[in-house]
Design a protein around this motif. Sequence first.
Motif, PDB file in Angstrom:
ATOM      1  N   GLY A  52       0.787  -1.218   0.000  1.00 56.07           N
ATOM      2  CA  GLY A  52       0.000   0.000   0.000  1.00 56.07           C
ATOM      3  C   GLY A  52       0.820   1.270   0.000  1.00 56.07           C
ATOM      4  N   MET A  53       2.159   1.163   0.126  1.00 57.70           N
ATOM      5  CA  MET A  53       3.033   2.343   0.195  1.00 57.70           C
ATOM      6  C   MET A  53       3.890   2.505  -1.060  1.00 57.70           C
ATOM      7  SD  MET A  53       2.462   3.797   3.202  1.00 57.70           S
ATOM      8  CE  MET A  53       3.922   4.776   3.596  1.00 57.70           C
ATOM      9  N   GLU A  54       3.582   1.729  -2.082  1.00 56.06           N
ATOM     10  CA  GLU A  54       4.437   1.731  -3.279  1.00 56.06           C
ATOM     11  C   GLU A  54       4.379   3.048  -4.054  1.00 56.06           C
ATOM     12  OE1 GLU A  54       3.027  -2.472  -2.443  1.00 56.06           O
ATOM     13  OE2 GLU A  54       2.081  -0.483  -2.591  1.00 56.06           O
ATOM     14  N   ASP A  55       3.294   3.812  -3.880  1.00 49.11           N
ATOM     15  CA  ASP A  55       3.129   5.057  -4.649  1.00 49.11           C
ATOM     16  C   ASP A  55       3.663   6.281  -3.912  1.00 49.11           C
ATOM     17  OD1 ASP A  55       1.257   5.029  -2.650  1.00 49.11           O
ATOM     18  OD2 ASP A  55      -0.443   5.611  -3.919  1.00 49.11           O
ATOM     19  N   PRO A 108       7.547   3.643   2.773  1.00 50.25           N
ATOM     20  CA  PRO A 108       7.778   3.580   1.328  1.00 50.25           C
ATOM     21  C   PRO A 108       9.032   2.756   1.036  1.00 50.25           C
ATOM     22  CG  PRO A 108       7.661   5.849   2.148  1.00 50.25           C
ATOM     23  CD  PRO A 108       7.834   4.966   3.329  1.00 50.25           C
ATOM     24  N   ALA A 109       9.342   2.612  -0.239  1.00 52.87           N
ATOM     25  CA  ALA A 109      10.628   2.017  -0.608  1.00 52.87           C
ATOM     26  C   ALA A 109      11.735   2.831   0.047  1.00 52.87           C
ATOM     27  CB  ALA A 109      10.786   2.024  -2.119  1.00 52.87           C
ATOM     28  N   GLY A 146      24.563   8.937  -8.269  1.00 49.28           N
ATOM     29  CA  GLY A 146      23.944   7.761  -8.846  1.00 49.28           C
ATOM     30  C   GLY A 146      23.876   6.555  -7.928  1.00 49.28           C
ATOM     31  N   GLU A 147      24.554   6.605  -6.786  1.00 53.73           N
ATOM     32  CA  GLU A 147      24.500   5.479  -5.839  1.00 53.73           C
ATOM     33  C   GLU A 147      23.112   5.365  -5.206  1.00 53.73           C
ATOM     34  OE1 GLU A 147      26.437   3.087  -4.928  1.00 53.73           O
ATOM     35  OE2 GLU A 147      28.522   3.624  -5.329  1.00 53.73           O
ATOM     36  N   LEU A 148      22.449   6.496  -5.006  1.00 52.64           N
ATOM     37  CA  LEU A 148      21.169   6.531  -4.309  1.00 52.64           C
ATOM     38  C   LEU A 148      20.036   6.864  -5.271  1.00 52.64           C
ATOM     39  CD1 LEU A 148      22.280   8.605  -1.189  1.00 52.64           C
ATOM     40  CD2 LEU A 148      22.132   6.118  -1.366  1.00 52.64           C
ATOM     41  N   GLU A 149      18.863   6.320  -4.980  1.00 52.21           N
ATOM     42  CA  GLU A 149      17.684   6.586  -5.802  1.00 52.21           C
ATOM     43  C   GLU A 149      16.600   7.336  -5.038  1.00 52.21           C
ATOM     44  OE1 GLU A 149      16.497   2.720  -7.007  1.00 52.21           O
ATOM     45  OE2 GLU A 149      18.175   2.443  -8.410  1.00 52.21           O
ATOM     46  N   GLY A 150      16.715   7.435  -3.727  1.00 58.71           N
ATOM     47  CA  GLY A 150      15.680   8.034  -2.896  1.00 58.71           C
ATOM     48  C   GLY A 150      15.459   9.504  -3.192  1.00 58.71           C
ATOM     49  N   GLN A 151      14.236   9.952  -2.948  1.00 49.67           N
ATOM     50  CA  GLN A 151      13.867  11.349  -3.218  1.00 49.67           C
ATOM     51  C   GLN A 151      13.928  12.223  -1.970  1.00 49.67           C
ATOM     52  OE1 GLN A 151      10.292   9.419  -5.026  1.00 49.67           O
ATOM     53  NE2 GLN A 151      10.326  11.204  -6.373  1.00 49.67           N
ATOM     54  N   PRO A 162       4.748  11.832   1.404  1.00 42.96           N
ATOM     55  CA  PRO A 162       3.877  12.268   0.313  1.00 42.96           C
ATOM     56  C   PRO A 162       3.939  11.332  -0.903  1.00 42.96           C
ATOM     57  CG  PRO A 162       5.184  14.114   1.148  1.00 42.96           C
ATOM     58  CD  PRO A 162       5.740  12.870   1.781  1.00 42.96           C
ATOM     59  N   MET A 163       2.906  11.440  -1.744  1.00 46.42           N
ATOM     60  CA  MET A 163       2.839  10.675  -2.986  1.00 46.42           C
ATOM     61  C   MET A 163       3.944  11.135  -3.935  1.00 46.42           C
ATOM     62  SD  MET A 163       0.166   8.645  -2.800  1.00 46.42           S
ATOM     63  CE  MET A 163      -1.411   8.466  -1.976  1.00 46.42           C
ATOM     64  N   LYS A 164       4.292  10.258  -4.834  1.00 43.92           N
ATOM     65  CA  LYS A 164       5.298  10.593  -5.849  1.00 43.92           C
ATOM     66  C   LYS A 164       4.791  11.722  -6.749  1.00 43.92           C
ATOM     67  CE  LYS A 164       7.229   5.913  -6.099  1.00 43.92           C
ATOM     68  NZ  LYS A 164       7.425   4.727  -6.932  1.00 43.92           N
TER      69      LYS A 164
END
Length: 480
Positions: free
Chosen positions: A63-66, A134-135, A157-162, A478-480
């Motif tokens: 449920g937290m994928e978005d 979330p992820a 580029g090592e990290l993808e988190g926002q 928050p949502m993406k």
Amino acid sequence: MELSQLEPQIIWKNFSALNSVPRPSKKEEKVIEFIKNFGEKLSLETRVDEVGNVIIKKPATSGMEDRKSIILQSHLDMVCQKNNDVNFDFETEGIQMEVVGDWVKAKGTTLGADNGLGVASIMSILESNDIPHPALEALFTIDEETGMTGAFGLKPGELEGQILLNLDTEEDDEIDIGCAGGIDVTASQNYGLQDAKGQIVKITVKGLQGGHSGMDIHKGFGNSNVLLGRLLYSGLENQIIQLISIDSGSLRNAIPREGNAVLSVRNAVEFIEQANEMKFAIMQEFESVEKDLLINIENFTSAEKAISEEDSKKIILALKSAHNGVYRMSPDVEDLVEASNNIARVELKNGGLKILNLSRSSVDSSKYAVAEQLKSVYELAGMEVEFNGSYPGWKPKPGSEIVQVMEKIYEKDFGEKPQVVACHAGLECGIIGANYPEMEMVSFGPTIRGAHSPDEKASIPSVQKYWGFLKEILANIPMK
């Protein structure tokens, strides 16, 4: 009460496990392996980058994928300080802890709550099965305390988190959105040796509080290097002084708690009398903040050779002149120290002198203003000066989405507004942000007192408060 009985049990369990692993700055091999094994045992994607940072990924819960992806970040190393009468080896022994009232402390050493409680929190999220999130990427950096090596070595580029949540703040009612940068200033020189011509005296300063050279720099605590400089200076007018040795302070990011100087003087009785007058003045100055301060000035014997009177005078004048403490308060952020310096370590041994300083500022130009003032003083005294380890500050973005989310949660849960602040410590956010300029960042954590000193202690009720806050933040990203 035992640590295993404290709530939240998952935090204290992981903190105890972490504190059983030696983790001095620049010697993190054991703790890197510990965290790597932790991630792999959970069957999570785990890797160690080129410099030794450990990155562990965990997918979003159902449920937290978005939601926007999160980076949880803390550093693995700890400041290693101990009381003089404590026999302890930080490279081979685990921290010995005890519960004292509402606090967890170590027995005569630093506790490692900075930043071990952050590391334990991330471990607890990674191993949980019932905490929505979330992820996320867990980023465990190395060598934060003595060079920010892990943050500097983290490649784009090592990290993808926002959104990055840095768990390295020490007041539980604060949301940190900015920090100071810093630079190491090292003065050094080698002097010729000669026989001491007079009578030998030893000055000892001990019992100071010490503390964090950023977070505590404005509190008026004593600095053993500064106090030794004042005591030595008190005898310059009427004495021929030859310095034999100085051993005072330790790490750049710790306010020096104790030190001593051995010297030759023309007349020990007169010197001790004059120095005791200065001692009396110092004790009066610091009686409200340094209740355990001890200063001893006594006759001594030493077979070591001394440096010349001329060179000794230059060193003493430099110690008396070099800036220590707050340099400038911020004109833009109320009660924020903008720039400061900590004269952290003075060592004179066999004619070799080193003076270590850590200058901090949230404004790059004033950081260098402090460093250049020190350079000017030390060069006038005939020393060589090097600048090293410069790292940037973190510019505040008070209106960011994650800050607004956290403010609302805090006010709802605790019935008051949090303090949204910038701090005078060096956090890794500014360095990481240089490679990830679009990433939202915020720092928070439980209440810790006396970080970087053997008086370090963590508030048990605050850890409970912070843990609930962290879990609710993760559930409301928050949502993406």
